[in-house]
Design an enzyme around this catalytic site. Sequence first.
Site, PDB file in Angstrom:
ATOM      1  N   LYS A 274     -10.109   3.377   6.798  1.00 12.98           N
ATOM      2  CA  LYS A 274      -9.033   4.219   6.278  1.00 12.98           C
ATOM      3  C   LYS A 274      -9.592   5.124   5.191  1.00 12.98           C
ATOM      4  O   LYS A 274     -10.167   4.663   4.215  1.00 12.98           O
ATOM      5  CB  LYS A 274      -7.904   3.361   5.709  1.00 12.98           C
ATOM      6  CG  LYS A 274      -6.828   4.151   4.967  1.00 12.98           C
ATOM      7  CD  LYS A 274      -5.862   3.230   4.229  1.00 12.98           C
ATOM      8  CE  LYS A 274      -4.926   4.009   3.318  1.00 12.98           C
ATOM      9  NZ  LYS A 274      -4.037   3.133   2.510  1.00 12.98           N
ATOM     10  N   ASP A 279      -3.717   9.469  -2.332  1.00  8.31           N
ATOM     11  CA  ASP A 279      -2.431   9.065  -1.778  1.00  8.31           C
ATOM     12  C   ASP A 279      -1.322   9.279  -2.803  1.00  8.31           C
ATOM     13  O   ASP A 279      -1.091   8.445  -3.667  1.00  8.31           O
ATOM     14  CB  ASP A 279      -2.471   7.601  -1.344  1.00  8.31           C
ATOM     15  CG  ASP A 279      -1.176   7.169  -0.678  1.00  8.31           C
ATOM     16  OD1 ASP A 279      -0.394   8.049  -0.282  1.00  8.31           O
ATOM     17  OD2 ASP A 279      -0.956   5.953  -0.555  1.00  8.31           O
ATOM     18  N   LYS A 286       4.805   8.192  -4.878  1.00 12.04           N
ATOM     19  CA  LYS A 286       4.523   7.066  -5.761  1.00 12.04           C
ATOM     20  C   LYS A 286       4.971   7.394  -7.183  1.00 12.04           C
ATOM     21  O   LYS A 286       4.956   8.551  -7.599  1.00 12.04           O
ATOM     22  CB  LYS A 286       3.023   6.749  -5.763  1.00 12.04           C
ATOM     23  CG  LYS A 286       2.495   6.212  -4.452  1.00 12.04           C
ATOM     24  CD  LYS A 286       1.005   5.930  -4.542  1.00 12.04           C
ATOM     25  CE  LYS A 286       0.453   5.413  -3.224  1.00 12.04           C
ATOM     26  NZ  LYS A 286       0.958   4.068  -2.897  1.00 12.04           N
ATOM     27  N   ASP A 297      -8.114   5.238  -2.384  1.00  7.76           N
ATOM     28  CA  ASP A 297      -7.474   4.850  -1.131  1.00  7.76           C
ATOM     29  C   ASP A 297      -8.337   5.182   0.089  1.00  7.76           C
ATOM     30  O   ASP A 297      -7.906   4.968   1.224  1.00  7.76           O
ATOM     31  CB  ASP A 297      -6.104   5.527  -1.010  1.00  7.76           C
ATOM     32  CG  ASP A 297      -5.099   4.697  -0.222  1.00  7.76           C
ATOM     33  OD1 ASP A 297      -5.316   3.478  -0.108  1.00  7.76           O
ATOM     34  OD2 ASP A 297      -4.112   5.256   0.269  1.00  7.76           O
ATOM     35  N   ASP A 356       4.689   6.910   2.585  1.00  8.47           N
ATOM     36  CA  ASP A 356       3.681   6.195   1.813  1.00  8.47           C
ATOM     37  C   ASP A 356       3.046   5.063   2.627  1.00  8.47           C
ATOM     38  O   ASP A 356       2.148   4.392   2.155  1.00  8.47           O
ATOM     39  CB  ASP A 356       4.288   5.643   0.521  1.00  8.47           C
ATOM     40  CG  ASP A 356       3.237   5.218  -0.483  1.00  8.47           C
ATOM     41  OD1 ASP A 356       2.095   5.721  -0.399  1.00  8.47           O
ATOM     42  OD2 ASP A 356       3.543   4.372  -1.351  1.00  8.47           O
ATOM     43  N   GLU A 358       1.121   5.497   5.160  1.00 13.22           N
ATOM     44  CA  GLU A 358       0.342   6.470   5.936  1.00 13.22           C
ATOM     45  C   GLU A 358      -0.991   5.921   6.438  1.00 13.22           C
ATOM     46  O   GLU A 358      -1.548   6.425   7.403  1.00 13.22           O
ATOM     47  CB  GLU A 358       0.093   7.721   5.092  1.00 13.22           C
ATOM     48  CG  GLU A 358      -1.092   7.670   4.142  1.00 13.22           C
ATOM     49  CD  GLU A 358      -1.020   6.550   3.104  1.00 13.22           C
ATOM     50  OE1 GLU A 358      -2.074   6.021   2.725  1.00 13.22           O
ATOM     51  OE2 GLU A 358       0.097   6.204   2.659  1.00 13.22           O
ATOM     52  N   ARG A 360      -1.808   3.168   7.959  1.00  7.56           N
ATOM     53  CA  ARG A 360      -1.748   2.639   9.321  1.00  7.56           C
ATOM     54  C   ARG A 360      -1.645   3.760  10.357  1.00  7.56           C
ATOM     55  O   ARG A 360      -2.053   3.591  11.501  1.00  7.56           O
ATOM     56  CB  ARG A 360      -0.574   1.658   9.435  1.00  7.56           C
ATOM     57  CG  ARG A 360       0.788   2.275   9.240  1.00  7.56           C
ATOM     58  CD  ARG A 360       1.836   1.262   8.814  1.00  7.56           C
ATOM     59  NE  ARG A 360       1.617   0.805   7.450  1.00  7.56           N
ATOM     60  CZ  ARG A 360       2.372  -0.099   6.826  1.00  7.56           C
ATOM     61  NH1 ARG A 360       3.390  -0.649   7.449  1.00  7.56           N
ATOM     62  NH2 ARG A 360       2.113  -0.466   5.586  1.00  7.56           N
TER      63      ARG A 360
END
Length: 504
Positions: A274, A279, A286, A297, A356, A358, A360
Amino acid sequence: MKLMTHITAVALAVASSGSALAAQFEFTSKLTDGDTLVLFQATDTKTEFKFLDKDTRTQLNKAVKATAFSAEYGKSLEVLAPIDSDYDRIVLVGLGETDELTIAKMAKLGGNVHASLAQKKANKVVMAFEKVSGLANNSELAAQFAHGANLRDHRFETYKASKTTTSISYTFDVADDNATSKLYKQLANIEQGVFLARDLTSEIASEMTPVDFAQAAKSLEQYGVKVTVLEPNEIKALGMGALEGVGRGSKDGARLVVAHYKGSDEAPIALVGKGITFDSGGYSIKTGKTIALMKGDMAGAAAVLGTVKAMALNKTKVNVVAVMGMAANMVSENAIAPGDVLRTAEGLNVEVLNTDAEGRLVLSDAMWYARKHFNPEIMIDVATLTGSKIRAVGDRYSAIFSDDKHLVKELTMAGKQVNEQVWRLPLGYKDMLKSDIADLTNLGSGGPGATTAASFLQHFAGDTRWVHIDMAGNELSSVAAGEVPTGGTGYGVRLLSEWLLSNQ
């Protein structure tokens, strides 16, 4: 300005291959001169240190008695200006019980001892290591101590006006200097993969976009790694609507970065990472101070890229490919909105209930690409995926998910060997991912969040042997300990490298 960003990323990746200020290690068959002498003592072994001058030995024994030094693992005793000695200080380090001294404990000890010596401003350190024994042989223990020390020594100081200008030179007196040097060379190559992952993770988000990450990955071509970068139009043309959708909110869009090291003709091992370079949460934005940590991230992508570098440097006979879905999850007029539906390359439509969630989404298309284009024997995805994982197992373990008990066992053992431990959590709760208007949602309507996220990814594993590692919370460290300094940890590189080397 963008050109400067690209240069920064490439320079960063290349610089991680070594530094003039890094700690230096030499393995010999005799004690040498220096300013600091390090001795080792186990709780169950009487070491008399007869190579020391009589008066020096008497002073050391008196200090041991006065302080009730018991040689417990990690404890130390310092004697300054020892009598009749050319050393400025002697440091006695406890090893604990001999039959409990593992390579993992030795690496951690190396990191902590190095940090202590650096604080004391030691410059030339001599290690009396020849008689050290444990659950591994003397050469393995010495190499692991040096490994831990160098891992702890690594620092990211790009934005500091006052940078570290000192380093420590170590000379180890070992039982077999050639064997130790050979073992440490392999570990030093793994360190380079760790340093790459750390630097990529520590870099600020505005200087580590998907474009910059792709440029950094290109630096691995010098080691025989084939690097392919797919841009937004190519990603969209392949039907990877989930990856393309997440990247849509940023100016540069998404990238798919593929780094393939073909060290054998066997079926490849696919490592999927990933790579959310920042993010914001998207429109499900967030809040709170932790958003400043979201540059990390992309640590899963950094870990799998670092692993490929380690394998390439060691010329390991393994066929391994890292597939990294890269995007910045930003808010803009082009960004996906909650309630949108994205079509994955797998052919499944996903209702985006929360922008959020995202990670996956980018992994789903990256996993499909790895299966479609490489037909791997095994696929392992690595991601800073869920806050739920942190609530479940904290930051001293990563969470591992798989129906393949043999892979879980192998990776669990590998993690114990390198102090990057994993803890198995269950798959399930797929019914929580049902959507009224699409094939599934990207957010569970109940159940444990780490598990529903893993179960979402399971839809994209096909028949491939698959493991998901959720390393949320493991990517950045605010407190230095053992082999890990502050900043990017490089978590996952040693875990995956150990597993690959143990099963080639």
